[in-house]
Design a protein around this motif. Structure first.
Motif, PDB file in Angstrom:
ATOM      1  N   GLU A 171       0.836  -1.199   0.000  1.00 37.00           N
ATOM      2  CA  GLU A 171       0.000   0.000   0.000  1.00 37.00           C
ATOM      3  C   GLU A 171       0.875   1.254   0.000  1.00 37.00           C
ATOM      4  O   GLU A 171       0.623   2.211  -0.732  1.00 37.00           O
ATOM      5  CB  GLU A 171      -0.927  -0.006   1.216  1.00 37.00           C
ATOM      6  N   LEU A 172       1.938   1.224   0.791  1.00 33.00           N
ATOM      7  CA  LEU A 172       2.843   2.388   0.835  1.00 33.00           C
ATOM      8  C   LEU A 172       3.563   2.571  -0.497  1.00 33.00           C
ATOM      9  O   LEU A 172       3.756   3.695  -0.970  1.00 33.00           O
ATOM     10  CB  LEU A 172       3.846   2.223   1.982  1.00 33.00           C
ATOM     11  N   LEU A 173       3.965   1.450  -1.117  1.00 30.70           N
ATOM     12  CA  LEU A 173       4.666   1.563  -2.405  1.00 30.70           C
ATOM     13  C   LEU A 173       3.763   2.165  -3.476  1.00 30.70           C
ATOM     14  O   LEU A 173       4.232   2.816  -4.412  1.00 30.70           O
ATOM     15  CB  LEU A 173       5.151   0.187  -2.865  1.00 30.70           C
ATOM     16  N   VAL A 205       1.448   4.371  -2.881  1.00 31.01           N
ATOM     17  CA  VAL A 205       1.045   5.737  -2.536  1.00 31.01           C
ATOM     18  C   VAL A 205       1.445   6.704  -3.652  1.00 31.01           C
ATOM     19  O   VAL A 205       0.654   7.529  -4.096  1.00 31.01           O
ATOM     20  CB  VAL A 205       1.674   6.135  -1.179  1.00 31.01           C
ATOM     21  N   ASN A 206       2.671   6.580  -4.090  1.00 33.21           N
ATOM     22  CA  ASN A 206       3.162   7.515  -5.103  1.00 33.21           C
ATOM     23  C   ASN A 206       3.351   6.862  -6.465  1.00 33.21           C
ATOM     24  O   ASN A 206       4.102   7.365  -7.298  1.00 33.21           O
ATOM     25  CB  ASN A 206       4.465   8.160  -4.636  1.00 33.21           C
ATOM     26  N   PHE A 264      -5.311   5.446   0.223  1.00 29.52           N
ATOM     27  CA  PHE A 264      -4.644   6.727  -0.046  1.00 29.52           C
ATOM     28  C   PHE A 264      -5.503   7.559  -0.990  1.00 29.52           C
ATOM     29  O   PHE A 264      -5.755   7.151  -2.129  1.00 29.52           O
ATOM     30  CB  PHE A 264      -3.277   6.467  -0.659  1.00 29.52           C
ATOM     31  N   LYS A 271      -0.520  12.534  -5.121  1.00 30.62           N
ATOM     32  CA  LYS A 271       0.644  11.750  -5.505  1.00 30.62           C
ATOM     33  C   LYS A 271       1.761  12.674  -5.986  1.00 30.62           C
ATOM     34  O   LYS A 271       1.497  13.712  -6.583  1.00 30.62           O
ATOM     35  CB  LYS A 271       0.298  10.778  -6.636  1.00 30.62           C
TER      36      LYS A 271
END
Lengths: 436, 800, 247
Positions: free
Chosen positions: B113-115, B117-118, B148, B152
Motif C-alpha cells: 500500500e505504501l509503495l 502511494v506515489n 490513499f 501523488k
C-alpha cells in the motif's frame, strides 16, 4: 546526596574567552590527557566502562563497551568519529558546549582516540552552525600548536590528527552509519548492519562513533575516576548529563544535573510554565521520543524511568508545550520534519511520511473523516518497526503517543480546524507578550 | 541442500557448512550465509520483494519482504518483523512468512500500500504491465484497494538517461537495482540516486548520459516500468509475445538469451538465466542487436550475373550456374566462411570444401590473421572440450588473470563482467598487457603493464610470478603480432598457467572445431597427419582427402588476384573487417568465379557471380561453441521467412548438383555427423615457435574493435548505435608534445587518412597512437596493431 | 497551518543546468585539491568541496560538480547525487545574506510560522527565493539546535535568538541596507559565501568574536552558583554503593 545541579561540562561556559586554550588550561584542561597517556589504552577503556558512561546521543549504549568492540587485531587503521550533527528537534546541548568550551571535546577526543588506538579522528559537525565550526577549527589548531595533537603527543610517541568536518544539512546524518557514508563523501543514507562500525565502519575499518557529550565527559572521568562519575545518577543511569529545556516555560535553558532529575524539578528551576498557563505535554528526549504529560512530572528522567513511562530518554531534550498548543498542529509539524529529513532509502519512511503529512493536514484543517484516527494509527503500524533505520520510528512515535494522550483532539479534526480550537497566535511568544 | 522431511535431517547430520532452520514449520538445511528470502525459495515459498536481487549486494531498501522471526536461533525472537533479504539464516532459526504469520502478512500488505502511494497506477499504458513484479505482487500480497486519497508525487514524464534508456520517475519504487547494477556489476555509475526523501529519484548528470555497454540490464531488472528502452518501448504487451531460449550470435561469450517475438518479428531480447555463462546479464549489443536483417538490403532471392549484371534467378537456375562455375574451377577454389556460422554451418563448409570441392583452402578468419595463429589454434585450441578448458567459473576462482592482446569489455563483455565480479568478490588480481589503462581495465582495478604493440611477448616474459593459479586470456588480435601466440603458449607451458583464447565472434571456436582452417580437419585433426585424414575420410565415406595444406583467407585473395585461384565460395565475410580490404576486393574482382552465400547485399555479393540468400540466425537451429568450448543452442525463432534456405541446405543442394553427397542437409544431421566424428585422439602439432619481430621504429598504431561499432550486426538499431563510444586517437602526453598534437589529429597509413579528436591519455606508452579499429567510420585505416602510422596535428578549423 | 505541501516537482533531480556561469579558477581548483588531500581517502572531502564551490559560485554550479568529479575520480552523477541530498547546497544563487527561519514544531508554535510570513512580506519574496538585488535569500529551516532560544532565525548560519516581529523587521532591514549586523551568539556577519568558505575548512579568523554562550545556555550554571550546587569532589563514592548516604 549530590546537588540538584552538577555543572561539569558547562562549568566554564560563563568564563570570558572560555573557548581559548589558555583559559581551558588555566582551569585544569588537558591534565586528564596527561593522566590518560600515562595509562595503557585498554585501561582507559576499562575506566570508561567501569564508569558506566552511556552514550548521550540518544540510544544510551555504554560508551566503554562500544570501544571494547574494536578488534585491535584488525590490521586496518582505527578511527574515532564524533557525532556532532546535533539535529534532533529540541536538542541543543552539544552546540553550546562546542561553542563555549571546544577544548573539552578536543581533549576528550584525544583521550578516546588513544583508548581505541586511533590515529585519525573526525568531528562531524552539522554545517548550519558557523560560529561553532569556527571555534572547533580554532581549538584544534591551538591543540596542534600546543603539542596535544600531531606527532608524538606530549612526548609519548602517540600520534593523532583531528579533522573538523562540516556537514551540509541532513538530520539523518545523526544516524551513525549514515554519518559514515556522509563522511565518505556520499549521500547520508544508513548502512546495513552487520557489519557494525566497530568492525567495518569508516573506509571499512574499525570505527567508534560517539556523541559530543559522551566524548566530552571522558576527561572528567579520567580526572576524577569512575566512582566519582557513578556518585551521580543511578546504577543503570550513571553520572551527570545536560538536560535541555525549551518551549513554554518561563526560562528555557540548559541544566547539567545527575541522571534522574525529574520534570517537576526542572520546571521549578526554570520558573515554571509561562504565566497563566499549564503544561499540556512535553517530549522527554527530542521529538522522536513519545510525548508525556503532567502525569509524568515525577518520573526520573533517566533510562529506566523513561522506559517505564513508555517513552525514551533520548537526548534529554525537553520541549514543553502549554495548554494553548494544538497537539494536532504540533504533531503535523513534527511529522513534516521527518518527511523533510527522510533520506528516501526505504519505503515506509519515504512514502509513509508523505502520506502521514497529508493525512495530518486534514486533521489540522478539520477536514479529516470519521475513522481517520484509526486509519492514522494503522498507517503508523505499517511504518513503525518496518523501516531501515529508526527515523521512521521517531516519526510514528510522535503520532501514536499524541493520539494516545489526546485522541479526542484528533477526533475534533473531523469537523473543526485546529486553529479554531487553539488559536495559533496564543501559542506564540510575542503574541503572549502583546497580551500582557 | 536438502528440502527433505524432518526424518532425513534428524538421521543424517548436516554437513558442517549447512544451517538448518524452520520456515513456516518446514525444516530446511541451506548453506551457511544464505539469506532467509532464498532459504524460503528452497521450500517453495516466494516472499514478495523488489530491491532484492540475487546477483546484487543486499540493500534492504524496499522493506517488502518482511517476515516474522519468533526465534533467531538463540531462543529469542525479534519483536518486530524483519526484512528477509538482508538477514542470513541461523541454526535453529524459526521464520514465519506471510503464509503462516498474520504479522508478516500485514507488514507486506501495508508495504504494498505504501509503495503504491506515489505510484501512478498507469498499468494499461505501461510496457511492464503483464510482467510487472509490482503489479503481480500488489495482486498477490497487497490490499485490493488503497486507502490513499491524497496527492501523488508527480514528475515530468520520461527523461532520457541515454539514447537507449528512458526513465519514468513516477513509476519508480526506488529499489536501487539499477544504480546498484551500474555501480556493482558493470562499474558504470553514471546513474545514481539523487535528491532525498520523497523526492529521491534515479538520476544522471545531463552532460554525461548513462554510458554503459550493459545498460539494457537495468531495464530488465527494473521491477516496475520505470526504465524502458527506446528499442522496445510501446512495441508489444508481454502476454502477446512468444519466447524462445537462444544463444547470442554477437560474440564468443555464449550468452543465453530469451528472444521474444510476435507476428513473426522479434520484438526484444532479454538476458537468459544461465549461471554458468552470463548469469542473468547481457551486453547491449546482444540485447538490442537483432535488427540487422530488417533492412532493404536483405537478399531474398538467388541472384545470377548475366551479362555483367546480377539478376534475380530461380533456385535451380542459380544452382546450375554455381555448379557450372565451380566445376570449371575444379579444386582451384577457396572457401571463406566468416564468423556468423553455427557449428553445423561451419562443419558443412569444412566438409563441402574437402569432400565436394577437393580442397583444404577453407578459412573462417575474416579478420587479420596469421600462419602462426593457425598453428596456435591447431596446437592449443582445436580439439579441446569444455571439461578441459578454462571456464567462467575458473576465471572466478583464479588467483590471477593476465590479459594479452585482449580488452574484455570491448571484445568479450560477459568475460569482463565475470572478471569484475571476481575482482569485487574474490580479490582477483588482473594484469593487462596494454598500451594504456583502458576504462575497462580501470574497472577491473587491473595492473597495467604498459606495452606497445609488439612488446607483449617481452612484457609477458617479464611477468615472473605466474603459476598454476594463473589464467592467461589471449585475444584474437594477438595473431597480428608475430611471435606473440608462440610466446603465450610457451609461457603457459613453462609456468603451468592455464590458457584460453577468446576470439570475438560467436562462430569462431565452432569453426576451429569444425575444421574451417586450411591445415585443420574437424575435431582438431591436422591435415598434415595422414592418419587424421584417413580418420575423416572413412567417416565421410571417401577414399581420401586432399593432403596439401590449403590457402588461408588472405592467401586465397592474393592467389585469386594473381590468377592462381580460380573460384571463391564466400559466406559471411565483410572485406572491411580484413587486414587489407583492398587486397580482398581485388581478389574478388580478379577471381574467375565467385559464389556468395549471404544474408544481405555486401561488397562480396556485388562482386559475385552467383548469390544465394542465406537464412538469418533467428531462422535456423544449431549450436555455437563459446570460448570455453561450451555448447549453446541456436533455435528457430521465426518460421515465416523470406528464404528458408540455411547455409547447410544451400551447400547440400550444391553438392547434390555437383554429383556429390554432403551427407546432411539439416542441422540435426550435420550435428550428428560432427559429434560422431568426435575429437582427434592423436598427436597434436607442437605449438608454434615464431620469434618475436623486432619492434617497429617510429610511431605505431595500437587498437582494437570496440563493442559498439559500425559493424553490420548493429545495423538498424539507431539507439544502440548512438550509445557507441566516440572515436578518439589516444596518445601519451610526451607523444602529443613531440608531435605537436592538440585537439585533433590526422592519422595516415597506407594512403588512407582519418581525422580524429586527440585524447591525451595518462600512463600511455610513448610512440603509440591508439585508434578504435572499427569498420565503417569513414574509410578504415589499413592497419593492425603495430603498423607504422604517421600522425599530424590538425587545426580545429581545418578539422571541422 | 503549514500550507507548503508540494506534490509536483518539475525541476528536481539536478542542479540548474540552464546557468553554466562559474567563477571557479585555478586557485579554486588548487584549493579543492587541497581539501581532497586532507582526508585519508579523497572522496571524504566532497562535502567540504561543495561548500567551497558554493563560496565561489554562490550555488552548486554545473562546473563545480564537474570539477569535483574530476578531482575525486568519480562520476558527475555521483557528485550530483550528493549535491542534491543535502539542504545546505543551493541550486540557484543565494543572496549575499541567506536568512533561515526555523519552522520545526517548537519554533513554529512559538512564533516561527508568523516570523516566516513576516519575512516573506518584508522581503517581498517567497521562501527559496532571493531578492531581486541579490541581497537576501530566504528559506524555512528545520530545527537548528537552539530550541532554548526559540523562535530562532539564522543568517549565514549565525544564530539570531529569541526573535520577534520587531527584531525580525530590524534584522531584515539592516541586511537589505547592507548595514553591519552582529550575531548575538557569533561574529559580525560577513556573507553567505564567506561563511561557506569557513565551512569548507578555510577559517576566516573570526572565532574569537562573540560571547562564550547565550543566556539560556548559562541558566542552569547560574542557578547552581546561586545555590552553591556543584559536582561532587573527586573522591566521591558511587551512589549505588552508598544507598544510606543518599538518604
Amino acid at each position: 546526596m549530590t546537588d540538584m545541579l552538577t555543572p561539569v561540562l558547562s562549568s566554564q561556559w560563563g568564563q570570558d574567552k572560555s573557548w581559548k586554550l589558555a583559559r581551558y588550561e588555566a582551569t585544569g584542561g588537558y591534565r586528564a590527557l596527561r593522566t590518560a597517556l600515562d595509562m595503557q589504552p585498554a585501561d582507559v577503556v576499562g575506566l570508561v566502562k567501569n564508569a558506566n558512561l552511556r552514550g548521550r546521543g540518544g540510544a544510551g549504549f555504554p560508551t566503554g563497551m562500544k570501544w571494547s568492540f574494536v578488534p585491535q587485531d584488525n590490521p586496518n587503521p582505527k578511527y574515532l568519529v564524533v557525532n556532532a550533527d546535533e539535529s534532533e528537534p529540541g536538542t541543543c546541548k552539544d552546540i553550546p558546549l562546542m561553542m563555549a568550551t571546544p577544548h573539552t571535546l578536543v581533549e576528550g577526543v584525544i583521550i578516546s582516540a588513544y583508548a581505541i588506538n586511533a590515529h585519525t579522528a573526525f568531528i562531524y559537525c552539522r554545517g548550519e552552525v558557523l560560529h561553532v565550526i569556527r571555534r572547533l577549527q580554532q581549538a584544534v589548531r591551538e591543540a596542534y600548536a600546543a603539542g596535544y595533537l600531531g606527532r608524538n603527543i606530549l612526548g609519548t610517541g602517540y600520534d593523532l590528527d583531528i579533522i573538523v568536518h562540516a556537514g551540509a544539512g541532513a538530520y539523518i546524518c545523526g544516524e551513525e552509519t549514515a554519518l559514515l557514508d556522509s563522511l565518505e563523501g556520499r549521500r547520508g543514507q544508513p548502512r546495513l548492519r552487520p557489519p557494525f562500525p566497530a568492525v567495518a565502519g569508516l573506509y571499512a575499518s574499525p570505527t567508534v562513533i560517539n556523541n559530543v557529550e559522551s566524548i566530552a565527559s571522558v576527561p572528567s572521568i579520567v580526572a576524577n575516576g569512575a566512582d566519582w562519575f557513578k556518585s551521580m545518577g543511578s546504577e543503570k543511569s550513571s553520572g551527570f548529563t545536560i538536560y535541555s529545556l525549551s518551549g513554554h516555560v518561563k526560562r528555557p535553558g540548559q541544566f547539567e544535573a545527575p541522571m534522574g532529575i525529574t520534570m517537576r524539578q526542572l520546571l521549578e528551576l526554570s520558573g515554571g510554565m509561562r504565566d497563566g498557563h499549564t503544561l499540556k505535554f512535553f517530549t522527554p528526549g527530542g521529538s522522536s521520543t513519545p510525548i508525556l504529560t503532567d502525569e509524568h512530572l515525577d518520573t526520573p528522567l533517566d533510562y529506566e524511568g523513561m522506559a517505564g513511562a513508555g517513552s525514551m530518554l533520548g537526548t534529554k531534550a525537553l520541549q514543553v508545550f502549554d495548554d494553548t498548543t494544538s497537539v494536532v498542529r504540533t504533531t503535523l509539524r513534527f511529522v513534516e520534519f521527518y518527511k523533510h529529513e527522510s533520506c528516501g532509502k526505504c519505503t515506509p519512511c519515504r512514502e509513509g511520511s508523505w502520506w502521514l503529512v497529508q493525512l495530518l493536514m486534514k486533521f489540522e484543517a478539520g477536514t479529516a473523516e470519521e475513522g481517520d484516527v484509526d486509519k492514522l494509527l494503522d498507517i503508523c503500524d505499517n511504518i513503525g518497526g518496518r523501516s531501515f533505520c529508526a527515523l521512521a520510528d521517531g516519526a510514528v512515535a510522535c503520532v501514536t503517543s499524541a493520539v494516545r494522550h489526546f485522541r479526542s483532539e484528533f477526533e475534533q479534526g473531523y469537523h473543526t480546524p485546529a486553529r479554531e480550537l487553539f488559536p495559533y497566535e496564543k501559542s506564540a511568544l510575542f503574541a503572549a507578550e502583546g497580551d500582557r | 541442500m536438502s528440502v527433505e522431511a524432518k526424518t532425513t535431517a534428524a538421521e543424517v547430520a548436516p554437513k558442517p557448512d549447512l544451517v538448518t532452520l524452520t520456515i513456516d514449520g518446514t525444516q530446511v538445511s541451506v548453506p551457511k550465509g544464505t539469506l532467509i528470502i532464498r532459504a524460503a525459495e528452497m521450500v517453495g515459498t516466494a516472499i514478495p520483494r523488489f530491491c532484492d536481487h540475487p546477483l546484487l549486494d543486499p540493500v534492504g531498501a524496499c522493506r517488502q519482504c518482511m517476515v516474522e522471526i519468533p526465534d533467531a536461533g538463540n531462543g529469542r525472537g525479534f519483536p518486530k518483523p524483519q526484512a528477509s533479504c538482508t538477514m542470513p539464516v541461523a541454526e535453529g532459526m524459526k521464520v514465519n512468512t506471510q503464509l503462516t504469520s498474520p504479522v508478516a502478512e500485514k507488514a507486506q500488505r501495508g508495504m504494498i500500500e505504501l509503495l503504491l502511494v506515489n505510484h501512478p497506477l498507469d498499468c494499461p499504458i505501461c510496457d511492464k504491465g503483464g510482467e510487472c513484479p509490482l503489479q503481480n505482487q500488489a495482486l498477490t500480497n497487497g490490499p485490493g484497494e488503497s486507502r490513499f486519497t491524497e496527492l501523488k508525487r508527480t514528475f515530468p514524464k520520461p527523461v532520457s538517461i541515454s539514447a537507449q534508456i528512458l526513465l519514468d520517475r513516477e513509476r519508480c519504487v526506488l529499489c536501487a537495482r539499477c544504480t546498484r547494477f551500474s555501480e556493482q556489476i558493470s562499474g558504470d555509475p553514471f546513474i545514481a540516486l539523487v535528491e532525498r526523501g520523497a523526492l529521491q529519484q534515479v538520476g544522471s548528470y545531463e552532460q554525461d548520459p548513462y554510458d554503459s555497454y550493459f545498460s539494457g540490464n537495468v531495464v530488465q531488472i527494473c521491477p516496475v516500468g520505470a526504465l524502458t528502452s527506446a528499442a522496445y518501448r510501446f512495441q508489444s504487451r508481454p502476454f502477446d509475445l512468444v519466447s524462445t531460449t537462444v544463444t547470442c550470435e554477437h560474440c564468443a561469450a555464449g550468452c543465453e538469451l530469451r528472444t521474444d517475438h510476435r507476428h513473426h518479428q522479434v520484438k526484444r531480447r532479454l538476458a537468459g538465466d544461465n549461471p554458468s555463462v552470463n548469469e542473468e546479464w547481457s551486453c547491449d549489443k546482444g540485447r538490442f542487436g537483432f535488427m540487422y536483417g530488417r533492412g532493404d538490403d536483405r537478399v531474398t532471392r538467388p541472384l545470377v550475373r548475366r551479362d555483367g549484371v546480377l539478376e534475380p534467378a530461380s533456385w535451380p537456375e542459380a544452382i546450375d550456374a554455381a555448379v557450372q562455375g565451380l566445376k570449371a574451377a575444379g579444386s582451384s577454389v577457396g572457401v571463406q566462411t566468416g564468423g556468423r556460422l553455427t557449428v553445423e554451418g561451419s562443419y558443412g563448409y569444412a566438409k563441402f570444401a574437402r569432400a565436394v570441392l577437393g580442397t583444404n583452402s577453407v578459412d573462417f578468419r575474416s579478420r587479420p590473421a596469421s600462419a602462426e595463429e593457425a598453428g596456435f589454434l591447431a596446437s592449443t585450441v582445436a580439439g579441446a572440450t569444455l571439461g578441459g578448458s578454462v571456464t567462467y567459473a575458473d576465471l572466478e576462482s583464479a588467483g590471477r588473470v593476465v590479459l594479452v592482446a585482449f580488452e574484455p569489455e570491448d571484445e568479450s563483455p560477459i568475460v569482463f563482467l565475470r572478471l569484475r565480479k571476481a575482482v569485487r568478490k574474490k580479490g582477483l588480481k588482473v594484469t593487462t598487457l596494454a598500451p594504456f589503462a583502458s576504462r575497462g581495465s580501470e574497472k577491473l582495478s587491473a595492473e597495467l603493464v604498459a606495452t606497445a604493440p609488439g612488446g607483449e611477448a617481452a612484457a609477458l616474459d617479464g611477468l615472473t610470478d605466474l603459476d598454476s593459479g594463473t589464467v592467461i586470456l589471449v585475444g584474437e588480435r594477438a595473431a597480428t603480432t608475430p611471435g606473440l601466440l608462440s610466446a603465450v603458449a610457451a609461457k603457459a607451458a613453462a609456468t603451468g598457467a592455464r590458457l584460453a583464447w577468446i576470439p570475438r565472434r560467436a562462430g569462431d571456436v565452432g569453426a576451429v572445431e569444425a575444421g574451417c582452417l586450411p591445415g585443420l580437419l574437424p575435431g582438431g585433426r591436422p591435415v598434415a597427419d595422414a592418419a587424421a585424414r584417413v580418420d575423416v575420410a572413412s567417416h565421410w565415406g571417401l577414399d581420401s582427402l586432399p593432403a596439401d595444406e590449403g590457402l588461408s583467407a588472405d592467401e586465397q585473395f592474393a592467389a585469386a588476384a594473381r590468377g592462381d585461384l580460380k573460384a571463391l565460395v564466400v559466406a559471411g565475410v565483410d572485406p572491411s573487417d580484413l587486414a587489407d580490404p583492398a587486397a580482398a576486393l581485388e581478389g574478388l574482382e580478379q577471381a574467375e568465379f565467385v559464389v556468395s552465400i549471404e544474408q544481405r547485399t555486401s561488397l562480396v555479393t556485388e562482386r559475385a557471380d552467383v548469390v544465394f540468400p542465406a537464412a538469418l540466425l533467428e531462422e535456423q537451429s544449431g549450436h555455437f561453441l563459446n570460448w570455453e568450448h561450451r555448447e549453446g543452442r541456436v533455435r528457430i525463432v521465426n518460421r515465416n521467412v523470406p528464404s528458408p534456405m540455411t547455409d547447410l541446405r544451400i551447400l547440400a543442394a550444391l553438392a547434390d548438383a555437383m554429383g556429390a553427397d554432403l551427407g546432411f542437409r539439416s542441422p540435426k544431421q550435420a550435428y550428428a555427423d560432427y559429434t560422431e566424428l568426435g575429437a582427434w585422439d592423436g598427436a597434436r602439432p607442437a605449438a608454434p615457435a615464431v620469434a618475436a619481430a623486432p619492434a617497429a621504429s617510429g610511431l605505431v598504431a595500437a587498437g582494437w574493435r570496440e563493442l559498439l561499432d559500425a559493424s553490420q550486426g548493429n545495423d538498424h538499431e539507431l539507439a544502440l548505435r548512438a550509445t557507441a563510444r566516440p572515436a578518439v586517437a589516444r596518445v601519451s602526453a610526451a607523444t602529443a608534445e613531440r608531435l605537436g598534437l592538440a585537439e585533433v589529429a590526422a592519422v595516415e597509413a597506407g594512403g588512407v587518412t582519418t581525422v580524429l579528436p586527440v585524447e591525451v591519455t595518462p600512463d600511455m606508452v610513448d610512440g603509440v597512437v591508439w585508434l578504435p579499429l572499427n569498420p565503417g567510420v569513414g574509410e578504415r585505416l589499413p592497419v593492425v596493431p603495430g603498423s607504422a602510422v604517421t600522425v599530424s596535428a590538425v587545426s580545429v578549423d581545418e578539422g571541422a | 497551518m503549514s500550507g507548503h505541501f508540494t506534490s509536483h516537482f518539475p525541476e528536481s533531480g539536478s542542479v540548474d543546468q540552464s546557468d553554466q556561469s562559474t567563477s571557479i579558477d585555478e586557485t579554486t581548483v588548487a584549493e579543492l585539491r587541497e581539501l581532497a588531500g586532507r582526508y585519508p581517502q579523497p572522496r571524504s572531502a566532497l562535502l567540504p568541496m561543495l561548500h567551497l564551490v558554493q563560496s565561489v559560485d554562490g550555488r552548486v554550479s554545473p562546473r563545480g560538480i564537474e570539477v569535483c568529479a574530476d578531482i575525486l575520480g568519480i562520476t558527475t552523477a555521483q557528485v550530483s547525487g550528493v549535491a542534491t541530498f543535502y539542504t545546505m547546497y543551493k541550486r540557484r544563487p543565494a543572496g549575499k545574506h541567506h536568512v533561515g527561519v526555523c519552522t520545526t514544531a517548537l519554533c513554529a508554535v512559538m512564533g516561527g510560522d508568523a516570523l516566516l510570513e513576516r519575512a516573506k512580506k518584508r522581503l517581498g519574496i517567497d521562501e527559496n527565493q532571493t531578492t531581486p538585488d541579490g541581497q537576501v535569500s530566504l528559506e524555512r529551516l528545520e530545527c537548528n539546535a537552539a530550541c532554548d532560544f526559540a523562535p530562532v532565525m539564522m543568517v549565514n548560519w549565525e544564530f539570531f535568538d529569541n526573535m520577534d516581529p520587531a527584531k525580525t523587521d530590524e534584522l531584515l532591514d539592516s541586511l537589505m541596507a547592507d548595514e553591519e549586523v552582529v550575531s548575538p551568539r557569533g561574529a559580525a556577519l560577513t556573507s553567505w559565501k564567506e561563511a561557506e568558505r569557513v565551512l569548507a575548512g578555510f577559517p576566516d579568523g573570526r572565532a574569537d568574536e562573540g560571547p562564550s554562550a547565550g543566556d539560556a545556555s548559562l541558566l542552569g550554571l547560574g542557578i547552581a552558583a546561586d545555590n552553591n550546587w556543584s559536582a561532587p569532589e573527586a573522591d566521591a563514592k558511587p551512589a549505588a554503593e552508598t544507598p544510606e548516604a543518599a538518604k
